[in-house]
Enzyme design. Structure first.
Site, PDB file in Angstrom:
ATOM      1  N   TYR A 142       0.836  -1.201   0.000  1.00 15.73           N
ATOM      2  CA  TYR A 142       0.000   0.000   0.000  1.00 15.73           C
ATOM      3  C   TYR A 142       0.875   1.257   0.000  1.00 15.73           C
ATOM      4  O   TYR A 142       0.641   2.193  -0.764  1.00 15.73           O
ATOM      5  CB  TYR A 142      -0.943   0.003   1.205  1.00 15.73           C
ATOM      6  CG  TYR A 142      -1.958   1.110   1.139  1.00 15.73           C
ATOM      7  CD1 TYR A 142      -3.177   0.926   0.506  1.00 15.73           C
ATOM      8  CD2 TYR A 142      -1.683   2.361   1.691  1.00 15.73           C
ATOM      9  CE1 TYR A 142      -4.100   1.957   0.427  1.00 15.73           C
ATOM     10  CE2 TYR A 142      -2.597   3.391   1.611  1.00 15.73           C
ATOM     11  CZ  TYR A 142      -3.798   3.180   0.977  1.00 15.73           C
ATOM     12  OH  TYR A 142      -4.702   4.215   0.890  1.00 15.73           O
ATOM     13  N   HIS A 166       1.249   4.130  -3.055  1.00 14.68           N
ATOM     14  CA  HIS A 166       0.903   5.528  -2.814  1.00 14.68           C
ATOM     15  C   HIS A 166       2.110   6.454  -2.854  1.00 14.68           C
ATOM     16  O   HIS A 166       1.944   7.674  -2.889  1.00 14.68           O
ATOM     17  CB  HIS A 166       0.109   5.664  -1.511  1.00 14.68           C
ATOM     18  CG  HIS A 166      -1.315   5.306  -1.716  1.00 14.68           C
ATOM     19  ND1 HIS A 166      -1.748   4.001  -1.709  1.00 14.68           N
ATOM     20  CD2 HIS A 166      -2.393   6.073  -1.991  1.00 14.68           C
ATOM     21  CE1 HIS A 166      -3.039   3.984  -1.967  1.00 14.68           C
ATOM     22  NE2 HIS A 166      -3.453   5.216  -2.136  1.00 14.68           N
ATOM     23  N   TYR A 195      -6.136  16.602  -0.187  1.00 10.73           N
ATOM     24  CA  TYR A 195      -6.392  15.186   0.102  1.00 10.73           C
ATOM     25  C   TYR A 195      -5.146  14.549   0.701  1.00 10.73           C
ATOM     26  O   TYR A 195      -4.063  14.625   0.127  1.00 10.73           O
ATOM     27  CB  TYR A 195      -6.788  14.484  -1.190  1.00 10.73           C
ATOM     28  CG  TYR A 195      -7.225  13.035  -1.075  1.00 10.73           C
ATOM     29  CD1 TYR A 195      -7.753  12.519   0.094  1.00 10.73           C
ATOM     30  CD2 TYR A 195      -7.111  12.183  -2.166  1.00 10.73           C
ATOM     31  CE1 TYR A 195      -8.164  11.198   0.183  1.00 10.73           C
ATOM     32  CE2 TYR A 195      -7.522  10.864  -2.101  1.00 10.73           C
ATOM     33  CZ  TYR A 195      -8.038  10.379  -0.921  1.00 10.73           C
ATOM     34  OH  TYR A 195      -8.446   9.067  -0.833  1.00 10.73           O
ATOM     35  N   TRP A 214      -7.533   1.963 -10.990  1.00 12.22           N
ATOM     36  CA  TRP A 214      -6.909   2.157  -9.675  1.00 12.22           C
ATOM     37  C   TRP A 214      -7.638   1.340  -8.614  1.00 12.22           C
ATOM     38  O   TRP A 214      -7.013   0.657  -7.808  1.00 12.22           O
ATOM     39  CB  TRP A 214      -6.909   3.645  -9.311  1.00 12.22           C
ATOM     40  CG  TRP A 214      -6.251   3.936  -7.998  1.00 12.22           C
ATOM     41  CD1 TRP A 214      -6.860   4.126  -6.791  1.00 12.22           C
ATOM     42  CD2 TRP A 214      -4.848   4.060  -7.743  1.00 12.22           C
ATOM     43  NE1 TRP A 214      -5.929   4.369  -5.813  1.00 12.22           N
ATOM     44  CE2 TRP A 214      -4.689   4.338  -6.369  1.00 12.22           C
ATOM     45  CE3 TRP A 214      -3.713   3.981  -8.553  1.00 12.22           C
ATOM     46  CZ2 TRP A 214      -3.436   4.529  -5.783  1.00 12.22           C
ATOM     47  CZ3 TRP A 214      -2.462   4.174  -7.961  1.00 12.22           C
ATOM     48  CH2 TRP A 214      -2.339   4.440  -6.601  1.00 12.22           C
TER      49      TRP A 214
END
Length: 105
Positions: A18, A22, A41, A76
């Site tokens: 993860y 990212h 964000y 995605w």
């Protein structure tokens, strides 16, 4: 602008993956988020897999709907979905805003 916070749970065995994904979010995914009203964000990940997301937007439901229409988002989500625990649909469908109970302006 409305402040939105949500939580999701990343599978413990997927934490490293993860983080890697990212660290290099596709530019077209970032563009799609901006185009659909996602601003400021951020994602925060705890070592037990708790993921906290924060963003600002005018209308969260409209911003989510806009992302669902983007082809890059479908790709995605297909790649990211298996990294999460207990989803209601895909990751996007599981983002349920938390109630804001305090804000220091």
């Amino acid at each position: 602008m409305r402040r939105i916070c949500f939580t999701l749970k990343v599978r413990p065995e997927c934490l490293a993956e993860y983080r890697v994904r990212h660290a290099a979010v596709w530019p077209e995914m970032q563009d799609a988020l901006r185009e659909t009203g996602w601003a400021n964000y951020s994602l925060f990940l705890r070592e037990d897999g708790l993921l906290v997301g924060y963003l600002e937007c005018e209308d969260f439901a409209a911003s989510q709907a806009g992302m669902k229409k983007h082809p890059v988002n479908a790709r995605w989500q297909a790649e990211m979905g298996p990294l999460f625990e207990t989803l209601e649909g895909g990751p996007d469908d599981s983002m349920k805003p938390l109630d804001e109970v305090f804000h220091l302006a």
